[in-house]
Design a protein around this motif. Structure first.
Motif, PDB file in Angstrom:
ATOM      1  N   LEU A  16       0.836  -1.205   0.000  1.00 43.17           N
ATOM      2  CA  LEU A  16       0.000   0.000   0.000  1.00 43.17           C
ATOM      3  C   LEU A  16       0.867   1.251   0.000  1.00 43.17           C
ATOM      4  O   LEU A  16       0.592   2.217  -0.733  1.00 43.17           O
ATOM      5  CB  LEU A  16      -0.924  -0.017   1.219  1.00 43.17           C
ATOM      6  N   SER A 124      -3.361   3.260  -9.781  1.00 46.53           N
ATOM      7  CA  SER A 124      -3.063   2.522  -8.559  1.00 46.53           C
ATOM      8  C   SER A 124      -3.267   3.386  -7.324  1.00 46.53           C
ATOM      9  O   SER A 124      -3.826   2.930  -6.314  1.00 46.53           O
ATOM     10  CB  SER A 124      -1.624   2.000  -8.599  1.00 46.53           C
ATOM     11  N   ALA A 128      -6.143   2.417  -4.613  1.00 46.63           N
ATOM     12  CA  ALA A 128      -5.651   2.075  -3.275  1.00 46.63           C
ATOM     13  C   ALA A 128      -6.198   3.039  -2.229  1.00 46.63           C
ATOM     14  O   ALA A 128      -6.584   2.626  -1.120  1.00 46.63           O
ATOM     15  CB  ALA A 128      -4.128   2.078  -3.260  1.00 46.63           C
ATOM     16  N   VAL A 189      -4.791  -4.512  -3.720  1.00 44.81           N
ATOM     17  CA  VAL A 189      -3.450  -3.925  -3.613  1.00 44.81           C
ATOM     18  C   VAL A 189      -2.397  -4.912  -4.107  1.00 44.81           C
ATOM     19  O   VAL A 189      -1.440  -4.529  -4.788  1.00 44.81           O
ATOM     20  CB  VAL A 189      -3.177  -3.499  -2.154  1.00 44.81           C
TER      21      VAL A 189
END
Length: 240
Positions: A16, A124, A128, A189
């Motif tokens: 993460l 991403s 996330a 993730v």
């Protein structure tokens, strides 16, 4: 003894963090790559473009080195090998050496990665952030829902979907959404980190070039080549 599930949960904070840090890193990398390439190509006619392009490729190599190390630490295993050509010449600042460095294919692949990875970094980061922050916010919705204005144009999620203004139903639905986001955050993730590794494997590595370089070094010296950056010799350690 750690289980696959506990191992996945242990890797989740590092993955993460990698995805969230990827956006600012990607902005810097994309800006340097595009600006350096355009400026270098535009000034080739007055020779100034050679050192500009050489410096841009040098920066790309540095960014690629950092990316490889982070992805290797996240996965706990090395990426495929890579190989950079050694530019001859006298002195790093020599014009001839800088010009020869422009013929290194891996450096250009590193530069391409700086550009191509930017959209993936943006997606991403957004996914996330939404899955983690949205999940926590939805799970704790009952604790802060009272602070939201009600009536008029201010409607909860349940009312927006069904037209029913039930507060209890709104809390239940939003909490369920939060639970779903948190439950699916780990595999999401993990999948995004795997995409970054796949992209790095495609652009930041080159098995064929590394094998050819190793074979050439072996045939030229009559002994095994010394380990290079493309052939890690130290065990990988998990990122802190």
């Amino acid at each position: 003894m750690s289980t696959p599930a506990s191992s996945a949960r242990g890797r989740f904070p590092r993955e993460l963090s990698f995805l969230l840090r990827g956006l600012p890193v990607g902005i810097v990398a994309f800006t340097v790559a595009v600006t350096g390439f355009v400026l270098g190509v535009g000034t080739l006619v007055i020779v100034c473009g050679v050192p500009v392009l050489a410096g841009t490729l040098r920066a790309a190599r540095g960014m690629a080195r950092v990316e490889r190390r982070e992805l290797e630490a996240l996965a706990g295993r090395p990426l495929p090998p890579h190989h950079y050509r050694v530019a001859g010449g006298t002195g790093f600042a020599g014009f001839a050496r800088m010009a020869r460095s422009l013929a290194d294919p891996q450096s250009w692949r590193d530069l391409a990665h700086m550009v191509v990875s930017f959209p993936l970094r943006v997606v991403s980061f957004c996914l996330a952030l939404v899955w983690t922050v949205g999940g926590v916010g939805g799970l704790l919705y009952v604790a802060w829902a009272w602070a939201l204005p009600r009536g008029g144009d201010h409607q909860g999620l349940y009312e927006l979907i069904t037209g029913n203004g039930s507060f209890a139903a709104d809390v239940a639905l939003t909490t369920a959404v939060g639970v779903f986001l948190l439950v699916t955050a780990v595999p999401l993730v993990r999948a995004l980190a795997a995409l970054h590794r796949s992209l790095a494997s495609a652009l930041l590595t080159n098995r064929t070039a590394a094998a050819r370089a190793a074979a050439a070094a072996t045939s030229g010296s009559g002994s095994a080549p010394r380990p290079t950056a493309a052939q890690p010799t130290e065990p990988l350690t998990a990122a802190v």
